[in-house]
Design a protein around this motif. Structure first.
Motif, PDB file in Angstrom:
ATOM      1  N   PHE A  25      55.430   6.090 -23.941  1.00  0.00           N
ATOM      2  CA  PHE A  25      54.725   5.021 -24.646  1.00  0.00           C
ATOM      3  C   PHE A  25      53.730   5.563 -25.662  1.00  0.00           C
ATOM      4  O   PHE A  25      53.113   6.603 -25.445  1.00  0.00           O
ATOM      5  CB  PHE A  25      53.981   4.128 -23.644  1.00  0.00           C
ATOM      6  N   GLU A  26      53.594   4.822 -26.752  1.00  0.00           N
ATOM      7  CA  GLU A  26      52.560   5.144 -27.736  1.00  0.00           C
ATOM      8  C   GLU A  26      51.205   4.812 -27.123  1.00  0.00           C
ATOM      9  O   GLU A  26      51.095   4.054 -26.161  1.00  0.00           O
ATOM     10  CB  GLU A  26      52.791   4.365 -29.030  1.00  0.00           C
ATOM     11  N   ASP A  27      50.166   5.356 -27.709  1.00  0.00           N
ATOM     12  CA  ASP A  27      48.822   5.231 -27.143  1.00  0.00           C
ATOM     13  C   ASP A  27      48.338   3.793 -26.994  1.00  0.00           C
ATOM     14  O   ASP A  27      47.613   3.488 -26.048  1.00  0.00           O
ATOM     15  CB  ASP A  27      47.826   6.023 -27.988  1.00  0.00           C
ATOM     16  N   ASP A  28      48.756   2.915 -27.876  1.00  0.00           N
ATOM     17  CA  ASP A  28      48.284   1.527 -27.779  1.00  0.00           C
ATOM     18  C   ASP A  28      48.966   0.746 -26.649  1.00  0.00           C
ATOM     19  O   ASP A  28      48.642  -0.407 -26.398  1.00  0.00           O
ATOM     20  CB  ASP A  28      48.431   0.803 -29.124  1.00  0.00           C
ATOM     21  N   LEU A  29      49.904   1.377 -25.955  1.00  0.00           N
ATOM     22  CA  LEU A  29      50.580   0.737 -24.825  1.00  0.00           C
ATOM     23  C   LEU A  29      50.227   1.427 -23.506  1.00  0.00           C
ATOM     24  O   LEU A  29      51.048   1.536 -22.592  1.00  0.00           O
ATOM     25  CB  LEU A  29      52.097   0.757 -25.041  1.00  0.00           C
ATOM     26  N   GLN A  30      48.979   1.869 -23.391  1.00  0.00           N
ATOM     27  CA  GLN A  30      48.564   2.614 -22.210  1.00  0.00           C
ATOM     28  C   GLN A  30      48.719   1.804 -20.922  1.00  0.00           C
ATOM     29  O   GLN A  30      49.158   2.343 -19.913  1.00  0.00           O
ATOM     30  CB  GLN A  30      47.125   3.104 -22.338  1.00  0.00           C
ATOM     31  N   GLN A  31      48.389   0.540 -20.949  1.00  0.00           N
ATOM     32  CA  GLN A  31      48.521  -0.259 -19.727  1.00  0.00           C
ATOM     33  C   GLN A  31      49.977  -0.343 -19.275  1.00  0.00           C
ATOM     34  O   GLN A  31      50.269  -0.264 -18.087  1.00  0.00           O
ATOM     35  CB  GLN A  31      47.942  -1.666 -19.909  1.00  0.00           C
ATOM     36  N   GLU A  32      50.891  -0.469 -20.222  1.00  0.00           N
ATOM     37  CA  GLU A  32      52.316  -0.485 -19.873  1.00  0.00           C
ATOM     38  C   GLU A  32      52.736   0.868 -19.297  1.00  0.00           C
ATOM     39  O   GLU A  32      53.520   0.932 -18.347  1.00  0.00           O
ATOM     40  CB  GLU A  32      53.163  -0.832 -21.100  1.00  0.00           C
ATOM     41  N   ALA A  39      53.625   8.247 -19.237  1.00  0.00           N
ATOM     42  CA  ALA A  39      52.477   8.735 -19.990  1.00  0.00           C
ATOM     43  C   ALA A  39      52.570   8.310 -21.448  1.00  0.00           C
ATOM     44  O   ALA A  39      53.657   8.037 -21.962  1.00  0.00           O
ATOM     45  CB  ALA A  39      52.413  10.262 -19.910  1.00  0.00           C
ATOM     46  N   THR A  40      51.427   8.289 -22.091  1.00  0.00           N
ATOM     47  CA  THR A  40      51.381   8.088 -23.535  1.00  0.00           C
ATOM     48  C   THR A  40      51.412   9.459 -24.200  1.00  0.00           C
ATOM     49  O   THR A  40      51.272  10.499 -23.543  1.00  0.00           O
ATOM     50  CB  THR A  40      50.091   7.357 -23.962  1.00  0.00           C
ATOM     51  N   THR A  41      51.576   9.466 -25.498  1.00  0.00           N
ATOM     52  CA  THR A  41      51.597  10.729 -26.248  1.00  0.00           C
ATOM     53  C   THR A  41      50.304  11.505 -26.032  1.00  0.00           C
ATOM     54  O   THR A  41      50.326  12.693 -25.717  1.00  0.00           O
ATOM     55  CB  THR A  41      51.808  10.451 -27.747  1.00  0.00           C
ATOM     56  N   THR A  42      49.173  10.843 -26.189  1.00  0.00           N
ATOM     57  CA  THR A  42      47.883  11.516 -26.030  1.00  0.00           C
ATOM     58  C   THR A  42      47.703  12.032 -24.608  1.00  0.00           C
ATOM     59  O   THR A  42      47.170  13.126 -24.406  1.00  0.00           O
ATOM     60  CB  THR A  42      46.726  10.581 -26.422  1.00  0.00           C
ATOM     61  N   GLU A  43      48.151  11.271 -23.623  1.00  0.00           N
ATOM     62  CA  GLU A  43      48.035  11.739 -22.236  1.00  0.00           C
ATOM     63  C   GLU A  43      48.868  13.003 -22.008  1.00  0.00           C
ATOM     64  O   GLU A  43      48.416  13.944 -21.342  1.00  0.00           O
ATOM     65  CB  GLU A  43      48.459  10.638 -21.263  1.00  0.00           C
ATOM     66  N   ALA A  44      50.067  13.062 -22.563  1.00  0.00           N
ATOM     67  CA  ALA A  44      50.901  14.261 -22.426  1.00  0.00           C
ATOM     68  C   ALA A  44      50.223  15.464 -23.084  1.00  0.00           C
ATOM     69  O   ALA A  44      50.202  16.565 -22.530  1.00  0.00           O
ATOM     70  CB  ALA A  44      52.280  14.027 -23.039  1.00  0.00           C
ATOM     71  N   ILE A  45      49.636  15.247 -24.245  1.00  0.00           N
ATOM     72  CA  ILE A  45      48.916  16.316 -24.949  1.00  0.00           C
ATOM     73  C   ILE A  45      47.714  16.768 -24.132  1.00  0.00           C
ATOM     74  O   ILE A  45      47.465  17.968 -23.986  1.00  0.00           O
ATOM     75  CB  ILE A  45      48.504  15.839 -26.350  1.00  0.00           C
ATOM     76  N   ASP A  46      46.974  15.818 -23.567  1.00  0.00           N
ATOM     77  CA  ASP A  46      45.795  16.160 -22.756  1.00  0.00           C
ATOM     78  C   ASP A  46      46.178  16.962 -21.519  1.00  0.00           C
ATOM     79  O   ASP A  46      45.474  17.895 -21.138  1.00  0.00           O
ATOM     80  CB  ASP A  46      45.035  14.891 -22.348  1.00  0.00           C
ATOM     81  N   VAL A  47      47.291  16.599 -20.875  1.00  0.00           N
ATOM     82  CA  VAL A  47      47.761  17.353 -19.712  1.00  0.00           C
ATOM     83  C   VAL A  47      48.022  18.800 -20.117  1.00  0.00           C
ATOM     84  O   VAL A  47      47.599  19.735 -19.436  1.00  0.00           O
ATOM     85  CB  VAL A  47      49.021  16.702 -19.098  1.00  0.00           C
ATOM     86  N   CYS A  48      48.697  18.989 -21.224  1.00  0.00           N
ATOM     87  CA  CYS A  48      49.003  20.340 -21.713  1.00  0.00           C
ATOM     88  C   CYS A  48      47.721  21.126 -21.976  1.00  0.00           C
ATOM     89  O   CYS A  48      47.615  22.298 -21.605  1.00  0.00           O
ATOM     90  CB  CYS A  48      49.852  20.254 -22.981  1.00  0.00           C
ATOM     91  N   LYS A  67      60.579   6.649 -34.565  1.00  0.00           N
ATOM     92  CA  LYS A  67      59.765   7.587 -35.325  1.00  0.00           C
ATOM     93  C   LYS A  67      59.232   8.650 -34.383  1.00  0.00           C
ATOM     94  O   LYS A  67      59.361   8.545 -33.171  1.00  0.00           O
ATOM     95  CB  LYS A  67      58.627   6.860 -36.032  1.00  0.00           C
ATOM     96  N   VAL A  68      58.662   9.661 -34.962  1.00  0.00           N
ATOM     97  CA  VAL A  68      58.085  10.755 -34.193  1.00  0.00           C
ATOM     98  C   VAL A  68      56.748  10.303 -33.615  1.00  0.00           C
ATOM     99  O   VAL A  68      55.935   9.720 -34.328  1.00  0.00           O
ATOM    100  CB  VAL A  68      57.875  11.986 -35.099  1.00  0.00           C
ATOM    101  N   PRO A  69      56.511  10.540 -32.323  1.00  0.00           N
ATOM    102  CA  PRO A  69      55.207  10.171 -31.764  1.00  0.00           C
ATOM    103  C   PRO A  69      54.086  10.868 -32.526  1.00  0.00           C
ATOM    104  O   PRO A  69      54.245  12.012 -32.960  1.00  0.00           O
ATOM    105  CB  PRO A  69      55.277  10.698 -30.326  1.00  0.00           C
ATOM    106  N   PRO A  70      52.965  10.187 -32.734  1.00  0.00           N
ATOM    107  CA  PRO A  70      51.871  10.796 -33.491  1.00  0.00           C
ATOM    108  C   PRO A  70      51.251  11.969 -32.743  1.00  0.00           C
ATOM    109  O   PRO A  70      50.980  11.880 -31.551  1.00  0.00           O
ATOM    110  CB  PRO A  70      50.866   9.649 -33.650  1.00  0.00           C
TER     111      PRO A  70
END
Length: 117
Positions: A25-32, A39-48, A67-70
């Protein structure tokens, strides 16, 4: 990881050379993402980042986003987006992030070709 961010995964992956993490999910869909245990894109990056891993390949992002996740510039130097039939070796890790800015153009052309066929 194909999961919500969790401390057990972060602990297990400390100092990894490569993390492959879904970002359904994209970051604006965190609740979903929370509701569906993804995970969202930002969450995956934060885990790394918390793992102090060298490289991140983001996978399993939803086909509903053509599209490519931001990915922000600070992560760009060590992240790549996976796609179908992708094959990489450790020797490619240092150059893969250089291709990330080109992916939106590639995906747009691929979608155009698929609509013609």
């Amino acid at each position: 990881g194909d999961t919500r961010p969790c401390s057990a995964l972060i602990e297990c992956g400390q100092g990894a050379d490569l993390v492959i993490h879904e970002a359904t999910f994209e970051d604006d869909l965190q609740q979903e993402a929370i509701d569906k245990m993804h995970a969202t894109t930002t969450e995956a990056i934060d885990v790394c980042k918390k793992m102090n891993a060298r490289f991140l390949v983001i996978s399993h992002f939803s086909s509903r986003y053509p599209k490519v996740p931001p990915i922000d510039d600070t992560t760009l130097l060590k992240a790549m987006v996976a796609f179908d039939m992708m094959s990489i070796t450790f020797t490619h890790f240092n150059i893969l992030p250089l291709f990330l800015p080109l992916l939106p153009s590639f995906l747009k052309k691929k979608k155009l070709r698929q609509s013609i066929i």
